[in-house]
Every structure is written in structure tokens, then in C-alpha cells.
Design a protein around this motif. Structure first.
Motif, mmCIF file in Angstrom:
data_model
loop_
_atom_site.group_PDB
_atom_site.id
_atom_site.type_symbol
_atom_site.label_atom_id
_atom_site.label_comp_id
_atom_site.label_asym_id
_atom_site.label_seq_id
_atom_site.Cartn_x
_atom_site.Cartn_y
_atom_site.Cartn_z
ATOM 1 N N SER A 121 34.712 63.684 -3.302
ATOM 2 C CA SER A 121 33.907 62.450 -3.282
ATOM 3 C C SER A 121 34.815 61.247 -3.551
ATOM 4 C CB SER A 121 32.768 62.559 -4.283
ATOM 5 O OG SER A 121 31.941 61.422 -4.229
ATOM 6 N N LEU A 122 34.548 60.552 -4.645
ATOM 7 C CA LEU A 122 35.345 59.373 -4.993
ATOM 8 C C LEU A 122 36.165 59.590 -6.263
ATOM 9 C CD1 LEU A 122 32.637 56.625 -4.353
ATOM 10 C CD2 LEU A 122 34.410 57.422 -2.777
ATOM 11 N N TYR A 123 36.304 60.855 -6.674
ATOM 12 C CA TYR A 123 36.977 61.168 -7.937
ATOM 13 C C TYR A 123 38.497 61.193 -7.749
ATOM 14 C CZ TYR A 123 32.389 62.525 -9.733
ATOM 15 O OH TYR A 123 31.071 62.542 -10.146
ATOM 16 N N ASN A 136 42.183 59.096 -8.547
ATOM 17 C CA ASN A 136 42.914 58.084 -9.300
ATOM 18 C C ASN A 136 44.368 58.036 -8.845
ATOM 19 O OD1 ASN A 136 40.550 57.846 -11.012
ATOM 20 N ND2 ASN A 136 41.263 59.692 -12.086
ATOM 21 N N TYR A 164 41.535 53.540 -10.206
ATOM 22 C CA TYR A 164 40.619 54.629 -10.498
ATOM 23 C C TYR A 164 39.419 54.555 -9.571
ATOM 24 C CZ TYR A 164 38.492 50.892 -13.296
ATOM 25 O OH TYR A 164 37.952 49.701 -13.714
ATOM 26 N N VAL A 165 38.759 55.688 -9.432
ATOM 27 C CA VAL A 165 37.614 55.790 -8.513
ATOM 28 C C VAL A 165 37.980 55.172 -7.169
ATOM 29 C CG1 VAL A 165 35.114 55.564 -8.269
ATOM 30 C CG2 VAL A 165 36.115 55.553 -10.548
ATOM 31 N N GLN A 184 45.547 61.803 -8.301
ATOM 32 C CA GLN A 184 44.969 62.803 -9.200
ATOM 33 C C GLN A 184 43.483 62.927 -8.923
ATOM 34 O OE1 GLN A 184 43.660 61.406 -12.798
ATOM 35 N NE2 GLN A 184 43.208 63.395 -13.686
ATOM 36 N N SER A 236 39.853 63.848 -10.333
ATOM 37 C CA SER A 236 39.149 64.003 -11.599
ATOM 38 C C SER A 236 37.736 64.529 -11.358
ATOM 39 C CB SER A 236 39.106 62.674 -12.356
ATOM 40 O OG SER A 236 38.421 61.698 -11.585
ATOM 41 N N TYR A 237 37.537 65.203 -10.213
ATOM 42 C CA TYR A 237 36.222 65.770 -9.922
ATOM 43 C C TYR A 237 35.933 66.952 -10.832
ATOM 44 C CZ TYR A 237 32.570 68.316 -7.437
ATOM 45 O OH TYR A 237 31.428 69.002 -7.131
ATOM 46 N N THR A 238 36.926 67.806 -11.016
ATOM 47 C CA THR A 238 36.689 69.003 -11.790
ATOM 48 C C THR A 238 37.941 69.462 -12.518
ATOM 49 O OG1 THR A 238 35.798 71.261 -11.683
ATOM 50 C CG2 THR A 238 37.216 70.564 -9.872
ATOM 51 N N TYR A 272 42.145 69.524 -13.785
ATOM 52 C CA TYR A 272 42.552 68.333 -13.058
ATOM 53 C C TYR A 272 43.887 68.610 -12.370
ATOM 54 C CZ TYR A 272 39.062 66.163 -16.075
ATOM 55 O OH TYR A 272 37.908 65.842 -16.734
ATOM 56 N N PHE A 289 47.195 66.965 -9.829
ATOM 57 C CA PHE A 289 47.926 65.813 -9.313
ATOM 58 C C PHE A 289 48.581 66.162 -7.979
ATOM 59 C CE2 PHE A 289 47.956 63.017 -13.028
ATOM 60 C CZ PHE A 289 47.675 63.900 -14.071
#
Lengths: 106, 127
Positions: A30-32, A34, A49-50, A89, A91-93, A96, A98
Motif C-alpha cells: 500500500s503506502l507503507y 519510507n 514517510y508514507v 523501507q 513498514s507494512y508488516t 520490517y 529495507f
């Protein structure tokens, strides 16, 4: 685990150039997404971010776009202080993950 | 200002243990999950572990699961990383970072990121 792949791994550019770094996720995030900037011998710093929200103090020549599995970081009019390594990176799940980094060189 | 300061790194033999600390200041420590991320020499960033705001939830990378333990002391505004059975491949700069969320393990939900980061502490595992 979600794999993050950046391209290119390294990039040579000149002051004033426009550059784009791509980050691909192995599944939709999605948009997770960074972005971090790291200079030699220093800790990483949050850049964006986002996908496209600039961290405080980050110049507007940095921009981000994308969603799902493909994302880009664009730097317009490169400045000497922009030469660094950039990491995406997800950050969805957890865990994490990179990207492997893109080294931006003069 | 918000600050994170890591300590505890050093040279250690394979199989031995080390405990890293990350002292936080300038923000309400108990409102944030905390992360550890490492970077082997000349390599990229590898996420290591996360602990929730109250310490009740934590999650680890497979590469350290069962060997490393993350914990926190809210009275001291400090997060720890206990590293046991160290291997040469654990050699890295270890960074702590603040998470804007309170949670440990997550999928979806609110957005989060790592900011700020400490300056790092170097761990070298070598005989």
C-alpha cells in the motif's frame, strides 16, 4: 518476509541533475513506504514517510511517489549535500525490511 | 531535543554475550515502541527487533530469534538488547530508533517509521 529491491545500486550524477531511485516490494505494501538518507560514518536519517511526506527540514527538491509494489524517490537539482546512500523501507508488516541501498555519487 | 544514545558495544569472542543500551531523552519514552537496526561493515540496513511501549510485546528478525532479547526500563528511559551466543555475522553497527507508534508486531494499521536514530554502537565478534 517482504523483500525490498532498489535500483540502481549506485548512481553517478552531477550537481544540478535530476535523479530517480526506484524501490520495488515483493508484495503490495500500500503506502507503507519510507525513505532514509545515510551519509558516510553517520546514522541514517528519515527523509520521507508514507511514500511522499517530507520529514521536517527536508528540502522540497526531494519527492516521492508510488503505491502497492513500486515506488520512486526523486531529487531535482542535486546539491552537494545530497550525495549519500538512500534506503527504502517497508513498514507494512514486521519483520520490517529495507532495500539494499542506492549510493548516489558525484 | 529528542536524543537517543547507544552504548555497550565492543569486541567479543564468538559464543559470548553483550548487552547494548539505548538511553532516550527529550520525549515521553513510555509512549513509543522502540526499534533496533544493525548495519554490517559496508553493508545495508537490517532490522533486528522491536519492543512495544509497555514492553509487553516484542518481535525479532529470524537471524537473531532465540539469541537476542529486547527489553526496556521506563524508569531509566532506556531500551536494551541482550545478545547471546554471538556469531561473527553479528558484527555490525547497532542503532536504536524511535517508532511513532506504541505497538510491537504489526501488519497494516497505522503508519510508522523510524525517527530519530541514535549514533550507533559497534559490535565486533571475533576470536
Amino acid at each position: 518476509d517482504i523483500q525490498m529491491t532498489q535500483s540502481p545500486s549506485s548512481l553517478s550524477a552531477s550537481v544540478g541533475d535530476r535523479v530517480t531511485i526506484t524501490c520495488r516490494a515483493s508484495q503490495s505494501i500500500s503506502l507503507y513506504l519510507n525513505w532514509y538518507q545515510q551519509k558516510p560514518g553517520k546514522a541514517p536519517k528519515l527523509l520521507m514517510y508514507v511514500v511522499s511526506s517530507l520529514q521536517s527540514g527536508v528540502p522540497s527538491r526531494f519527492s516521492g511517489s508510488g503505491s502497492g509494489t513500486e515506488f520512486t524517490l526523486t531529487i531535482t537539482s542535486l546539491q552537494p549535500e545530497d550525495f549519500a546512500t538512500y534506503y527504502c523501507q517497508q513498514s507494512y508488516t514486521t519483520p520490517y525490511t529495507f532495500g539494499q541501498g542506492t549510493k548516489l555519487e558525484i | 531535543q529528542v536524543q537517543l544514545v547507544e552504548s555497550g558495544g565492543g569486541v567479543v569472542q564468538p559464543g559470548r554475550s553483550l548487552r547494548l543500551s539505548c538511553a532516550a531523552s527529550g520525549f515521553t519514552f513510555s509512549n513509543h515502541a522502540m526499534q533496533w537496526v544493525r548495519q554490517a561493515p559496508g553493508r545495508g540496513l537490517e532490522w533486528v527487533a522491536v519492543i512495544s511501549d509497555d514492553g509487553s510485546s516484542n518481535y525479532y528478525a529470524d537471524s537473531v530469534k532465540g539469541r537476542f532479547t529486547i527489553s526496556r526500563d521506563s524508569a531509566k528511559n532506556t531500551v536494551f538488547l541482550q545478545m547471546n551466543s554471538l556469531r561473527p555475522e553479528d558484527t555490525a553497527m547497532y542503532y536504536c530508533a524511535r517508532d511513532p507508534l506504541r505497538w510491537g508486531e504489526k501488519t497494516g494499521g497505522l503508519y510508522n517509521w523510524f525517527d530519530p536514530w541514535g549514533q550507533g554502537t559497534l559490535v565486533t565478534v571475533s576470536s
